[in-house]
Write a protein that holds these residues in place. Structure first.
Motif, PDB file in Angstrom:
ATOM      1  N   LYS A  10      24.145  -9.157  24.949  1.00  0.00           N
ATOM      2  CA  LYS A  10      23.440  -7.879  24.869  1.00  0.00           C
ATOM      3  C   LYS A  10      24.217  -6.876  24.022  1.00  0.00           C
ATOM      4  N   THR A  11      23.491  -5.934  23.446  1.00  0.00           N
ATOM      5  CA  THR A  11      24.137  -4.805  22.768  1.00  0.00           C
ATOM      6  C   THR A  11      24.646  -3.837  23.835  1.00  0.00           C
TER       7      THR A  11
ATOM      8  N   ILE B 279      19.582  -3.511  25.654  1.00  0.00           N
ATOM      9  CA  ILE B 279      20.741  -2.624  25.524  1.00  0.00           C
ATOM     10  C   ILE B 279      21.320  -2.326  26.907  1.00  0.00           C
TER      11      ILE B 279
ATOM     12  N   GLN C  94      24.749   0.100  28.543  1.00  0.00           N
ATOM     13  CA  GLN C  94      25.547   1.238  28.097  1.00  0.00           C
ATOM     14  C   GLN C  94      26.614   1.596  29.119  1.00  0.00           C
TER      15      GLN C  94
END
Length: 343
Positions: free
Chosen positions: A143-144, A186, A188
């Motif tokens: 994943k980013t 995404i 974070q």
């Protein structure tokens, strides 16, 4: 047995002496009443951000008079994005600051002699936030991940070495949750009591939240950090501040936090009751303050074993130059080892 009667002169002298004694006592009492009480020692503590629940123990100690009873006149100053805490500490603008193990240890590389004297948080509240379909940390490998500049030189190298993640996954975190909400691929960075709450509130989803401390990330957080000079020249003041602050944390999380919350909102009017309540709830549920060694050794505890674990991790990930930093100089347990503010 006969007694010798006292002469009028001797009686007069005795009465005079008694009168003078009473007068002297009266004068002494009057003078004492006009003298100020023992002045409280002025003490400035600089936090690492705007006032929030995660600073609550210090605000609670201020609001409930714990600092006053410790004969301290404490000023709590907020930090912020443009505030260089170490610089202000070394310049004498604060007696102690709210610190972080990684920052404090690395400061010694630049010759900044700062010492951790207590740790309010047994767990660093740093988190990685993923979409609900992600159940395990390892699933983030493809994943980013949005990571800020500070994260890139603290926990990201550790994540890479432990989980095999790569720099190609990283994109800059711009302190906005919108990219995360727009793309399910995404993840974070975040702060336990902040971004997950915003994502739930604005995005109407319940994200998966990985507390890095629960993945093995070892540093303490929300530490009390002082200069070497302050520790040497003001040990009683430091001890009094640490004790009152840790009692403040106990009061804030185990008692009624209303007084501390009122001061938080006074300093930071943008802070909402809902965000404060969420922060308190997360600190309790995740054992941020009362968990770890604090459960058996008291709030604020710092141990040699834990500090060595952080030091070794930083050295192993080339985040710290062992040749320049003597671990034993970066912290002291003298103010917390016998404190025993039990949860």
């Amino acid at each position: 047995m006969t007694t010798t009667p006292r002469s009028p002169a001797s009686i007069s002298i005795t009465r005079l002496l008694r009168g003078l004694g009473l007068a002297a006592a009266s004068v002494a009492a009057s003078v004492a009443a006009t003298l100020p009480a023992h002045a409280a020692d002025k003490f400035t503590f600089l936090t690492n951000w705007y006032a929030q629940a995660e600073h609550g123990g210090f605000y609670q100690a201020q609001a409930t008079g714990l600092y006053t009873r410790a004969r301290l006149d404490v000023t709590l100053k907020m930090g912020g994005p443009q505030v260089n805490l170490m610089q202000l500490l070394m310049a004498g603008q604060a007696d102690c600051i709210m610190g972080y193990d990684v920052q404090t240890m690395k400061a010694w590389e630049q010759g900044i002699q700062a010492v951790t004297v207590a740790a309010a948080f047994q767990k660093d509240p740093a988190v990685i936030i993923a979409h609900p379909q992600i159940k395990k940390f390892e699933e983030l490998k493809d994943k980013t991940i949005l990571v800020g500049s500070a994260g890139l030189v603290t926990y990201w190298p550790w994540i890479k070495s432990k989980y095999g993640f790569t720099d190609s996954q990283v994109r800059p975190y711009t302190f906005s949750i919108q990219p995360f909400l727009a793309d399910k691929n995404i993840a974070q960075q975040g702060y336990l009591g902040s971004e997950p709450f915003s994502i739930e509130t604005e995005g109407k989803i319940k994200p998966t939240v990985f507390l890095l401390a629960d993945q093995g990330w070892p540093p303490y957080a929300t530490t009390v950090v002082c200069s070497v000079d302050t520790v040497k020249t003001k040990p009683k003041m430091v001890a009094a501040f640490v004790k009152a602050s840790m009692e403040g944390w106990k009061s804030y999380l185990a008692g009624n936090p209303a007084a501390g919350n009122a001061l938080i909102k006074k300093d930071n009017p943008n802070m909402t009751d809902a965000l404060i309540a969420n922060g308190i709830a997360k600190m309790k549920s995740e054992g941020v303050v009362f968990g770890g060694d604090a459960a058996t050794q008291g709030v604020g505890i710092v141990t040699d074993e834990r500090m060595k674990k952080t030091y070794d991790m930083l050295v192993a990930n080339k985040l710290l130059n062992a040749a320049k930093v003597d671990l034993k100089k970066t912290y002291t347990t003298q103010f917390v080892k016998d404190l025993k503010v039990m949860p």
